[in-house]
Design an enzyme around this catalytic site. Structure first.
Site, mmCIF file in Angstrom:
data_model
loop_
_atom_site.group_PDB
_atom_site.id
_atom_site.type_symbol
_atom_site.label_atom_id
_atom_site.label_comp_id
_atom_site.label_asym_id
_atom_site.label_seq_id
_atom_site.Cartn_x
_atom_site.Cartn_y
_atom_site.Cartn_z
ATOM 1 N N ALA A 193 0.840 -1.139 -0.302
ATOM 2 C CA ALA A 193 0.088 0.104 0.538
ATOM 3 C C ALA A 193 1.369 0.939 0.143
ATOM 4 O O ALA A 193 2.481 1.186 -0.013
ATOM 5 C CB ALA A 193 -0.822 -0.136 1.501
ATOM 6 N N GLY A 202 0.254 -4.792 0.828
ATOM 7 C CA GLY A 202 -0.609 -5.495 -0.450
ATOM 8 C C GLY A 202 0.092 -6.057 -1.257
ATOM 9 O O GLY A 202 -1.123 -5.869 -2.167
ATOM 10 N N GLU A 259 -0.248 -8.907 -1.126
ATOM 11 C CA GLU A 259 -2.190 -9.457 -0.978
ATOM 12 C C GLU A 259 -2.468 -9.294 -1.964
ATOM 13 O O GLU A 259 -3.879 -10.241 -3.174
ATOM 14 C CB GLU A 259 -2.283 -8.335 0.541
ATOM 15 C CG GLU A 259 -2.094 -8.883 1.448
ATOM 16 C CD GLU A 259 -2.638 -7.856 2.400
ATOM 17 O OE1 GLU A 259 -1.896 -5.898 2.386
ATOM 18 O OE2 GLU A 259 -3.667 -7.861 3.553
ATOM 19 N N GLU A 314 4.203 -5.523 7.081
ATOM 20 C CA GLU A 314 3.798 -4.489 7.758
ATOM 21 C C GLU A 314 4.001 -4.674 9.236
ATOM 22 O O GLU A 314 4.148 -3.228 10.194
ATOM 23 C CB GLU A 314 1.947 -4.667 7.345
ATOM 24 C CG GLU A 314 0.965 -5.155 6.503
ATOM 25 C CD GLU A 314 1.397 -6.119 5.737
ATOM 26 O OE1 GLU A 314 2.056 -7.211 5.820
ATOM 27 O OE2 GLU A 314 0.536 -5.657 4.678
HETATM 28 C C1 3H9 Z 1 0.497 -2.166 3.303
HETATM 29 O O1 3H9 Z 1 1.136 -2.938 2.435
HETATM 30 C C2 3H9 Z 1 -0.375 -2.414 4.038
HETATM 31 C C3 3H9 Z 1 -1.555 -3.729 3.306
HETATM 32 O O2 3H9 Z 1 -1.710 -4.911 4.017
HETATM 33 C C4 3H9 Z 1 -2.872 -2.542 4.017
HETATM 34 C C5 3H9 Z 1 -3.233 -2.607 1.979
HETATM 35 C C6 3H9 Z 1 -5.083 -2.213 2.499
HETATM 36 N N1 3H9 Z 1 4.329 3.602 -0.206
HETATM 37 O O3 3H9 Z 1 13.572 2.323 0.397
HETATM 38 P P1 3H9 Z 1 13.904 2.795 -0.190
HETATM 39 C C7 3H9 Z 1 9.274 5.571 -1.118
HETATM 40 S S1 3H9 Z 1 1.815 -1.439 4.571
HETATM 41 C C8 3H9 Z 1 5.512 4.455 -0.457
HETATM 42 O O4 3H9 Z 1 14.664 4.154 -0.683
HETATM 43 P P2 3H9 Z 1 14.710 0.768 -1.416
HETATM 44 C C9 3H9 Z 1 10.822 5.305 -0.085
HETATM 45 O O5 3H9 Z 1 10.368 6.132 0.361
HETATM 46 C C10 3H9 Z 1 2.963 -1.436 3.153
HETATM 47 N N2 3H9 Z 1 6.283 4.867 -0.648
HETATM 48 O O6 3H9 Z 1 14.438 1.773 -1.806
HETATM 49 C C11 3H9 Z 1 11.749 6.034 -1.108
HETATM 50 O O7 3H9 Z 1 10.756 6.889 -1.180
HETATM 51 P P3 3H9 Z 1 11.984 8.534 -1.548
HETATM 52 C C12 3H9 Z 1 3.671 -2.682 2.851
HETATM 53 C C13 3H9 Z 1 7.264 3.726 -0.759
HETATM 54 O O8 3H9 Z 1 15.405 0.250 -3.273
HETATM 55 C C14 3H9 Z 1 11.512 4.796 -2.399
HETATM 56 O O9 3H9 Z 1 10.474 4.662 -2.750
HETATM 57 N N3 3H9 Z 1 4.926 -2.252 2.098
HETATM 58 C C15 3H9 Z 1 6.732 2.732 -0.082
HETATM 59 O O10 3H9 Z 1 15.950 0.516 -0.718
HETATM 60 C C16 3H9 Z 1 12.174 4.016 -2.886
HETATM 61 O O11 3H9 Z 1 12.638 3.648 -1.448
HETATM 62 C C17 3H9 Z 1 6.279 -2.020 2.577
HETATM 63 O O12 3H9 Z 1 6.537 -1.918 3.839
HETATM 64 C C18 3H9 Z 1 5.791 2.455 -0.299
HETATM 65 N N4 3H9 Z 1 5.272 1.099 -0.059
HETATM 66 O O13 3H9 Z 1 13.856 -0.404 -0.620
HETATM 67 C C19 3H9 Z 1 7.451 -2.169 2.099
HETATM 68 N N5 3H9 Z 1 7.944 1.459 -0.515
HETATM 69 O O14 3H9 Z 1 13.045 8.169 -2.649
HETATM 70 C C20 3H9 Z 1 8.019 -0.782 2.295
HETATM 71 C C21 3H9 Z 1 9.392 2.095 -0.661
HETATM 72 O O15 3H9 Z 1 11.151 9.480 -2.429
HETATM 73 N N6 3H9 Z 1 9.809 -0.302 1.849
HETATM 74 N N7 3H9 Z 1 8.688 3.845 -0.750
HETATM 75 O O16 3H9 Z 1 12.915 8.416 -0.669
HETATM 76 C C22 3H9 Z 1 10.463 -1.464 1.418
HETATM 77 O O17 3H9 Z 1 10.189 -1.770 2.265
HETATM 78 C C23 3H9 Z 1 11.560 -0.610 0.374
HETATM 79 O O18 3H9 Z 1 11.332 0.790 0.147
HETATM 80 C C24 3H9 Z 1 11.549 -1.446 -1.126
HETATM 81 C C25 3H9 Z 1 12.596 -0.502 -1.853
HETATM 82 C C26 3H9 Z 1 12.843 -2.945 -0.797
HETATM 83 C C27 3H9 Z 1 10.623 -2.196 -1.433
#
Ligand code: 3H9
Length: 700
Positions: free
Chosen positions: A63, A107, A110, A130
């Site tokens: 999400a 998400g 999911e 999450e």
């Molecule tokens: C969820 O899904 C809830 C559901 O169950 C409910 C649904 C209804 N959203 O980390 P990075 C941005 S909760 C918005 O440096 P990497 C991040 O802020 C979510 N932005 O890259 C950054 O922005 P900026 C569950 C996001 O390659 C840029 O992307 N998912 C999101 O080192 C690059 O990020 C997670 O918890 C997001 N979901 O790592 C995953 N994700 O460049 C969270 C990233 O402006 N994300 N951004 O600073 C991660 O773990 C890592 O970002 C990922 C990439 C592994 C994906």
């Protein structure tokens, strides 16, 4: 369709591509786009199956956390809602195949689980992270995951938040096929095959791996125990297990309703707000004024380290682990042998724990070249000095390497206390000199303080930030002040703990109160680990800064002179046996009492609340001073330092975020009650009715 979702038809398969950079989060517009694509595919007689994939480097990483943040703070009433879309996908009369690469998280997973099949590239990972944000999967993940992989594996994924790699995902039944080669063409072929098969796998109808409440009772109990142990004081992991239990106990739709209820409660919690803050704060640290994506960075291919002690060896491992060849120089053969022995032992331990193979260990060891001379220093890109903490020695070493290193070589110091500018003055290239303050053990700890001297160039700072990423560390740029950020805040915290002991609390009580608050370790145990001699040396190095009549810690001196140097000598604030667990020592308690009596310090019972207020608020006050002096760019940077390097509980968001949650006016009042000098920034923020988060937002 929306701009974020594209559809093309290949061999009768509708290929739906989600394109929402950087990580294809399910921001508003994405679910609507996918829904419209499914709708069209359903109605188009030329389409026999659907393939959903992500553009760029990943499938869907979850999400949109920004949207979740807005909702968590009550600034928006609409939480992301995928339920309609997931039902539409699962009910689609044509097979829907999800093609995963990169990271399918939250998400994203999911969404994938609502598809009839999942294929993935060999590098794909899938997870429900999450809990790291203080929430639980809110799009039916707790209901579909156990149906696909069983309750035990689902508990593990939900509580740890750890993503599983493709082979494990396939073994668990989460992925139906790993596709070598081009994912899209492999996915299309799979989808065509599936369309011939006729029957579609609706995950919500697959109950064969669920079992019953009774058959899973032990798993739920041990899962909860595990959650309490590994995620101390955190509510989301336990809530995730509650939702999982609902998957077993209730029909799918009712389980989903229960999940929604729990997910909403979690999202509205203080812990979720703090953890979401921590997520964005960590990502903000690399955004530095004056440095942009276009700022030139120097390539770091080869490096050299001066000093093969604990820090030198740990840094060498950190570099080698990232594939950087590194020379380790020491002036003493025995010290060098000892250092390399420790490096090898550390690698052996990782191999025996199954973290990597012996071949990987050999590759890494081959990158580390121990030697007694400066040979090869003329061609490296980076030299990190990790010699004894002494200014004269460091200046001498810098003068020497300045003569040998090529002009484009960065000269870094791992000092934790000394002035970078004074060290840089020993060279003719102060713009190339930077502090890289690693934390012990350097190959494990995520934090790297990048210390900017007054003449350090932007290019060098940008390179240090890039290096931190390459080493999989969190690089935080800090100013050149005494103790930089982390240790500068730690010193008053440690002193206050000493005072509390002198006034009547035992070290064990202070440490327990801090651990109950959520700190990974108590401060006395930390001090014993670092060494009483180190605390003593630091105190004496800065003794000249103590004001006349200022209260100073008294027991520290005594422990030092008694040779109770902490873990290394088997006794410090605590005593230690082979397992290195701190054991309260009545001898120390008597020593504290005697010292207090001699100094005329009245002893009294001290509450845990007072311990927390004095230890944490003094840290916050120092943090505010650091901010007002500009030695940290953001309060969020300070939080990141404390979360990545000092064991501050992430679910409290870091010390500055925590201060906001307590209320800055309350903190200021207590600081005044304790007769400390409040930071002017803190006073100003209270006058303005502002917060540290507000301070950051105004400067973003
Ligand atoms: C969820 O899904 C809830 C559901 O169950 C409910 C649904 C209804 N959203 O980390 P990075 C941005 S909760 C918005 O440096 P990497 C991040 O802020 C979510 N932005 O890259 C950054 O922005 P900026 C569950 C996001 O390659 C840029 O992307 N998912 C999101 O080192 C690059 O990020 C997670 O918890 C997001 N979901 O790592 C995953 N994700 O460049 C969270 C990233 O402006 N994300 N951004 O600073 C991660 O773990 C890592 O970002 C990922 C990439 C592994 C994906």
């Amino acid at each position: 369709m929306t701009e974020m979702v594209r559809v093309s038809i290949t061999s009768g398969v509708a290929v739906v591509t989600i394109d929402n950079p950087p990580v294809n989060a399910l921001s508003p517009g994405v679910p609507e786009g996918v829904s419209a694509a499914i709708d069209r595919a359903e109605r188009d007689p030329a389409v026999s199956a659907v393939l959903i994939m992500g553009a760029g480097r990943t499938f869907v990483a979850g999400a949109d956390i920004k949207q979740l943040e807005e909702h968590a703070h009550g600034r928006s009433s609409s939480a992301p809602n995928l339920h309609g879309l997931l039902k539409q996908i699962e009910d689609c009369t044509k097979p829907v195949v999800m093609a995963l690469h990169g990271t399918a998280l939250g998400g994203g997973l999911e969404l994938a689980m609502a598809g009839h099949y999942r294929v993935a590239s060999p590098d794909a990972q899938a997870g429900q992270p999450e809990v790291n944000l203080g929430i639980i999967p809110g799009a039916e993940g707790t209901q579909r995951l156990p149906r696909l992989i069983g309750v035990a594996a689902a508990i593990d994924m939900l509580v740890s938040g750890r993503p599983v790699k493709a082979p494990e995902a396939a073994r668990l039944g989460l992925f139906d096929k790993i596709i070598e080669g081009d994912l899209q063409s492999g996915g299309v072929a799979f989808a065509l095959e599936a369309s011939k098969y006729g029957k579609r796998h609706k995950t919500r109808e697959r109950n064969e791996k669920l079992g019953t409440l009774q058959s899973n009772a032990d798993l739920f109990a041990s899962g909860r125990e595990q959650a309490r142990k590994t995620r101390r004081n955190q509510t989301a992991p336990l809530a995730a297990i509650d939702a999982l239990e609902a998957a077993v106990a209730l029909p799918f739709d009712e389980g989903c309703r229960k999940e929604r209820e729990i997910a909403e409660q979690c999202l509205a919690s203080e812990q979720a707000r703090a953890l979401i803050h921590a997520f964005f704060a960590e990502r903000a640290v690399s955004k530095i004024r004056g440095i942009s994506k276009d700022t030139r960075t120097y390539p770091i291919r080869r490096a050299a380290i001066l000093g093969s002690g604990t820090m030198g060896g740990g840094i060498a491992m950190a570099l080698a682990n990232a594939g950087i060849a590194v020379i380790v120089k020491d002036s003493d053969q025995q010290a060098l042998d000892r250092g390399m022995h420790t490096v090898r032992q550390n690698y052996e331990a990782s191999v025996s724990k199954g973290r990597f193979t012996r071949e990987v260990m050999d590759e890494r060891l081959a990158l580390i070249l121990p030697q007694l001379t400066y040979e090869g220093f003329e061609s490296v890109d980076l030299i990190i000095e990790a010699v004894f903490e002494n200014m004269a020695l460091k200046r001498q070493v810098f003068a020497e390497i300045d003569k040998i290193a090529r002009p484009e070589c960065i000269l870094a110091t791992n000092t934790s206390t000394l002035n970078i500018d004074e060290i840089a003055d020993a060279t003719v290239r102060p713009h190339m000199v930077v502090g890289t303050h690693f934390f012990s053990p350097a190959h494990v700890m995520r934090l790297l303080e990048i210390v900017r001297g007054s003449r350090t160039s932007n290019e060098v700072i940008a390179t240090a930030l890039a290096l931190a990423k390459q080493l999989r560390k969190v690089g935080v740029v800090v100013g050149n002040c005494r103790g930089f950020v982390g240790n500068r805040m730690m010193l008053p915290y440690m002193r206050e703990a000493h005072f509390l002991a002198e006034e009547g609390a035992t070290p064990a009580q202070v440490d327990r109160a801090l651990q109950d608050f959520g700190m990974a370790m108590g401060i006395f145990a930390v001090e014993d680990m670092g060494g009483i001699d180190l605390s003593w040396r630091v105190r004496h190095e800065y003794k000249h800064l103590e004001k006349p009549g200022e209260r100073v810690p008294l027991v520290l001196e005594k422990l030092y002179h008694l040779g109770r140097l902490g873990q290394k000598s088997g006794a410090g604030w605590y005593r230690y046996e082979a397992d290195r667990k701190p054991i309260p020592d009545p001898e120390v308690e008597r020593l504290i009492e005697k010292t207090a009596k001699e100094a005329g310090i009245p002893r009294r019972a001290i509450s845990d609340e007072e311990i927390i207020e004095r230890c944490i608020y003094i840290m916050i006050n120092e943090g505010a001073r650091i901010l007002e002096e500009g030695h940290a760019q953001r309060a969020g940077d300070i939080d990141t330092i404390y979360l990545a390097g000092y064991g501050f509980p992430a679910y409290r968001g870091g010390p500055m975020w925590y201060a906001d949650t307590v209320g800055l006016d309350k903190i200021l009042n207590r600081i005044r009650a304790f007769r400390w000098e409040p930071s002017s920034l803190l006073k100003r923020l209270v006058e303005e009715g502002n917060t540290f988060a507000g301070f950051d937002a105004a400067r973003a």
